[in-house]
Design an enzyme around this catalytic site. Structure first.
Site, PDB file in Angstrom:
ATOM      1  N   ASP A  97       0.841  -1.204   0.000  1.00  0.00           N
ATOM      2  CA  ASP A  97       0.000   0.000   0.000  1.00  0.00           C
ATOM      3  C   ASP A  97       0.881   1.261   0.000  1.00  0.00           C
ATOM      4  O   ASP A  97       1.679   1.472   0.919  1.00  0.00           O
ATOM      5  CB  ASP A  97      -0.883  -0.060   1.256  1.00  0.00           C
ATOM      6  CG  ASP A  97      -1.752   1.169   1.432  1.00  0.00           C
ATOM      7  OD1 ASP A  97      -1.647   2.114   0.628  1.00  0.00           O
ATOM      8  OD2 ASP A  97      -2.537   1.180   2.403  1.00  0.00           O
TER       9      ASP A  97
ATOM     10  N   ASP B  62      -7.816   4.691  -9.136  1.00  0.00           N
ATOM     11  CA  ASP B  62      -9.214   4.239  -9.071  1.00  0.00           C
ATOM     12  C   ASP B  62     -10.123   5.449  -8.837  1.00  0.00           C
ATOM     13  O   ASP B  62      -9.918   6.194  -7.880  1.00  0.00           O
ATOM     14  CB  ASP B  62      -9.382   3.238  -7.925  1.00  0.00           C
ATOM     15  CG  ASP B  62      -8.538   1.991  -8.158  1.00  0.00           C
ATOM     16  OD1 ASP B  62      -8.704   1.353  -9.212  1.00  0.00           O
ATOM     17  OD2 ASP B  62      -7.691   1.674  -7.304  1.00  0.00           O
TER      18      ASP B  62
ATOM     19  N   LYS C  98     -18.810   6.535  -6.996  1.00  0.00           N
ATOM     20  CA  LYS C  98     -19.943   6.823  -6.105  1.00  0.00           C
ATOM     21  C   LYS C  98     -19.522   7.812  -5.028  1.00  0.00           C
ATOM     22  O   LYS C  98     -18.460   7.656  -4.421  1.00  0.00           O
ATOM     23  CB  LYS C  98     -20.416   5.526  -5.437  1.00  0.00           C
ATOM     24  CG  LYS C  98     -21.113   4.600  -6.384  1.00  0.00           C
ATOM     25  CD  LYS C  98     -21.731   3.442  -5.630  1.00  0.00           C
ATOM     26  CE  LYS C  98     -22.333   2.473  -6.626  1.00  0.00           C
ATOM     27  NZ  LYS C  98     -22.339   1.113  -6.155  1.00  0.00           N
TER      28      LYS C  98
ATOM     29  N   GLU D 121      -6.253   3.891 -19.451  1.00  0.00           N
ATOM     30  CA  GLU D 121      -6.562   4.998 -20.356  1.00  0.00           C
ATOM     31  C   GLU D 121      -7.288   4.458 -21.603  1.00  0.00           C
ATOM     32  O   GLU D 121      -8.278   5.017 -22.045  1.00  0.00           O
ATOM     33  CB  GLU D 121      -5.253   5.686 -20.770  1.00  0.00           C
ATOM     34  CG  GLU D 121      -5.436   6.875 -21.686  1.00  0.00           C
ATOM     35  CD  GLU D 121      -4.135   7.634 -21.858  1.00  0.00           C
ATOM     36  OE1 GLU D 121      -3.058   7.061 -21.598  1.00  0.00           O
ATOM     37  OE2 GLU D 121      -4.205   8.815 -22.231  1.00  0.00           O
TER      38      GLU D 121
HETATM   39  C1  LIG Z   1      -7.344   1.999 -12.186  1.00  0.00           C
HETATM   40  S1  LIG Z   1      -5.833   1.222 -11.939  1.00  0.00           S
HETATM   41  C2  LIG Z   1      -4.717   2.085 -13.037  1.00  0.00           C
HETATM   42  C3  LIG Z   1      -3.490   1.313 -13.358  1.00  0.00           C
HETATM   43  C4  LIG Z   1      -2.499   1.964 -14.304  1.00  0.00           C
HETATM   44  N1  LIG Z   1      -1.935   3.180 -13.720  1.00  0.00           N
HETATM   45  C5  LIG Z   1      -3.121   2.270 -15.639  1.00  0.00           C
HETATM   46  O1  LIG Z   1      -3.348   3.457 -15.943  1.00  0.00           O
HETATM   47  O2  LIG Z   1      -3.390   1.321 -16.386  1.00  0.00           O
HETATM   48  C6  LIG Z   1      -5.323   1.808 -10.345  1.00  0.00           C
HETATM   49  C7  LIG Z   1      -4.222   0.981  -9.733  1.00  0.00           C
HETATM   50  O3  LIG Z   1      -3.817   1.562  -8.495  1.00  0.00           O
HETATM   51  C8  LIG Z   1      -3.546   0.524  -7.568  1.00  0.00           C
HETATM   52  N2  LIG Z   1      -3.670   1.095  -6.217  1.00  0.00           N
HETATM   53  C9  LIG Z   1      -4.792   1.609  -5.656  1.00  0.00           C
HETATM   54  N3  LIG Z   1      -4.548   2.040  -4.405  1.00  0.00           N
HETATM   55  C10 LIG Z   1      -3.237   1.793  -4.166  1.00  0.00           C
HETATM   56  C11 LIG Z   1      -2.393   1.997  -3.055  1.00  0.00           C
HETATM   57  N4  LIG Z   1      -2.856   2.554  -1.920  1.00  0.00           N
HETATM   58  N5  LIG Z   1      -1.099   1.638  -3.147  1.00  0.00           N
HETATM   59  C12 LIG Z   1      -0.634   1.056  -4.288  1.00  0.00           C
HETATM   60  N6  LIG Z   1      -1.392   0.823  -5.380  1.00  0.00           N
HETATM   61  C13 LIG Z   1      -2.670   1.195  -5.328  1.00  0.00           C
HETATM   62  C14 LIG Z   1      -4.564  -0.542  -7.905  1.00  0.00           C
HETATM   63  O4  LIG Z   1      -4.163  -1.817  -7.439  1.00  0.00           O
HETATM   64  C15 LIG Z   1      -4.620  -0.455  -9.417  1.00  0.00           C
HETATM   65  O5  LIG Z   1      -3.699  -1.336 -10.034  1.00  0.00           O
END
Ligand SMILES: C[S@@+](CC[C@H](N)C(=O)[O-])C[C@H]1O[C@@H](n2cnc3c(N)ncnc32)[C@H](O)[C@@H]1O
Length: 211
Positions: free
Chosen positions: A91, A114, A118, A188
């Site tokens: 994390d 992410d 909501k 994207e």
């Molecule tokens: C929507 S995805 C986007 C992935 C990539 N950057 C892309 O554009 O294809 C968001 C990513 O952030 C990671 N993520 C979310 N919260 C996180 C955290 N607190 N620490 C590390 N990774 C995190 C998720 O596991 C996920 O792989």
């Protein structure tokens, strides 16, 4: 995780992954020279690997919680021989809190975090003032923070949050342009396929600040 990515995780993880620990790390041990760029949430890491491949004089630290993504990026690191990359599979909030010394990074990338669309979930979004304030001391003077989203309303939140921090200066009037060095990411593509608008923000830490 596919067998191939599991193999990369097992074989390359010990070399390229930095284990999470509640103690500051010495990034010079991993990256003896050159700028260090942090990426939070690289997903499957294809854009990350492409950027690191094209910029061998810079170093890239990727933090990602999702193990299959870590396996995938490790396999890319192996194929492309990316000695300028390291990963922390944990994390990012905890990593920033406990492992990263101040003044470590020349740049920070947050690509398509992410969106938590909501309203009741907005509090889970990564780009919020308290987290950006934690990131700020980890940036060097004049270091940049670059966030991109395909969720327009989150883009507005990103802009608002970064503008609210006096130590940061927008490098554009409002939205940034996509720099030539940033390839399309997996998320994207998904957003573009749904005709979502891409929003980018690019700020720098003011030179007068510490670090
Ligand atoms: C929507 S995805 C986007 C992935 C990539 N950057 C892309 O554009 O294809 C968001 C990513 O952030 C990671 N993520 C979310 N919260 C996180 C955290 N607190 N620490 C590390 N990774 C995190 C998720 O596991 C996920 O792989």
């Amino acid at each position: 995780m596919s067998k191939l990515h599991q193999k990369a995780y097992d074989e390359l993880g010990p070399k390229y992954c930095i284990p999470y620990e509640e103690q500051l790390i010495d990034l010079k041990k991993y990256f003896p020279k050159g700028e260090i760029i942090l990426e939070i949430g690289f997903g499957m890491g294809l854009a990350t690997a492409a950027i690191a491949d094209k910029n061998r004089d810079k170093n890239y630290l990727g933090i990602e919680v999702h193990k299959p993504g870590v396996g995938k990026l490790l396999s890319e690191i192996g194929i492309r021989n990316l000695d300028n990359m390291r990963i922390i599979n944990f994390d990012a909030v905890k990593v920033i809190d406990n492992m990263i010394p101040d003044g470590s990074f020349d740049g920070i990338h947050i690509f398509f975090p992410d969106p938590w669309p909501k309203k009741k979930h907005h509090k889970r979004r990564l780009v919020q003032a308290p987290f950006i304030k934690k990131l700020l001391p980890k940036l060097k003077n004049d270091g940049y923070i670059y966030c991109v989203t395909d969720w327009e309303e989150y883009g507005e939140q990103m802009l608002e949050v970064l503008i609210s921090i006096p130590e940061l200066k927008n490098q554009y009037e409002d939205w940034a342009n996509q720099p030539v060095w940033r390839p399309e990411t997996r998320f994207e593509r998904k957003g573009l396929d749904k005709s979502y608008k891409i929003r980018e923000v690019f700020f720098r830490k003011l030179i007068s600040q510490k670090n």
